[in-house]
Design a protein around this motif. Structure first.
Motif, PDB file in Angstrom:
ATOM      1  N   THR A  37     -33.550  15.901 -21.537  1.00  0.00           N
ATOM      2  CA  THR A  37     -33.118  15.151 -20.352  1.00  0.00           C
ATOM      3  C   THR A  37     -32.572  16.093 -19.287  1.00  0.00           C
ATOM      4  OG1 THR A  37     -32.741  13.130 -21.604  1.00  0.00           O
ATOM      5  CG2 THR A  37     -31.518  13.367 -19.548  1.00  0.00           C
ATOM      6  N   ASN A  81     -33.908  16.563 -15.478  1.00  0.00           N
ATOM      7  CA  ASN A  81     -32.987  16.403 -14.341  1.00  0.00           C
ATOM      8  C   ASN A  81     -32.938  17.661 -13.479  1.00  0.00           C
ATOM      9  OD1 ASN A  81     -32.390  13.760 -15.050  1.00  0.00           O
ATOM     10  ND2 ASN A  81     -30.572  14.321 -16.215  1.00  0.00           N
ATOM     11  N   SER A 124     -33.133   4.428 -14.682  1.00  0.00           N
ATOM     12  CA  SER A 124     -33.066   5.890 -14.647  1.00  0.00           C
ATOM     13  C   SER A 124     -34.315   6.461 -15.320  1.00  0.00           C
ATOM     14  CB  SER A 124     -31.817   6.364 -15.395  1.00  0.00           C
ATOM     15  OG  SER A 124     -31.816   7.766 -15.513  1.00  0.00           O
TER      16      SER A 124
END
Length: 172
Positions: A81, A85, A19
């Motif tokens: 994060t 995203n 990821s």
């Protein structure tokens, strides 16, 4: 998933996965939170001791601000994060028509703000932690402050996210 609530082994496993996030900004926030925790520890080990009565106000400041900064930096792990995203999601928007292209471009530009704001907040807080670490405990304190907190904080922030990645198609 809330990254800052994960166990350390689970967090490292997620970091080591395929990821792309969490990445450098989240790790910088984690490093800053750890440094803030060390700063607070110095205050905790010194405050309330009669021998260091003259430094109590400074030690109270270390405790309170260190904990405050640590809590904020922990939240920034997830904010960084999430911002990344959000940008990646905007990049995946359809781009078949001129209308879709315009909507995608606008979404990418809006999401790009977050990819800069979260690391900037992290960097600024790490600078505050480093300043706080300069509040010296009294001589012969049970917790003399080594250069580890400011060094850890600053180097982690700067090494992992010196310059935010500019969006590939963002207008300047």
């Amino acid at each position: 998933m809330i990254l800052h609530e994960m166990t350390l082994p689970a967090f490292v496993e997620e970091l080591a996965s395929n990821s792309p996030a969490p990445g450098g900004g989240s790790i910088a926030a984690l490093g800053g939170a750890l440094a803030a925790g060390l700063v607070s520890m110095v205050g905790e080990l010194t405050r309330g001791r009669e021998k260091y009565a003259a430094a109590q106000a400074d030690m109270e400041l270390l405790c309170a601000k260190g904990k405050e900064y640590a809590a904020t930096l922990l939240k920034l792990i997830d904010e960084d994060t999430a911002a990344f995203n959000d940008f990646m999601a905007a990049m995946k928007l359809p781009k078949d028509t001129d209308e879709q292209k315009a909507a995608r471009r606008a979404a990418m530009q809006e999401a790009a703000k977050g990819t800069v704001e979260a690391p900037l907040r992290t960097l600024n807080l790490c600078a505050e932690v480093a300043k706080l670490a300069l509040v010296a405990p009294p001589a012969n304190s049970p917790a003399p402050l080594a250069p580890a907190p400011p060094t850890t904080c600053a180097s982690t922030c700067l090494a992992s996210r010196t310059k935010p990645m500019p969006p590939k198609n963002a207008r300047r």
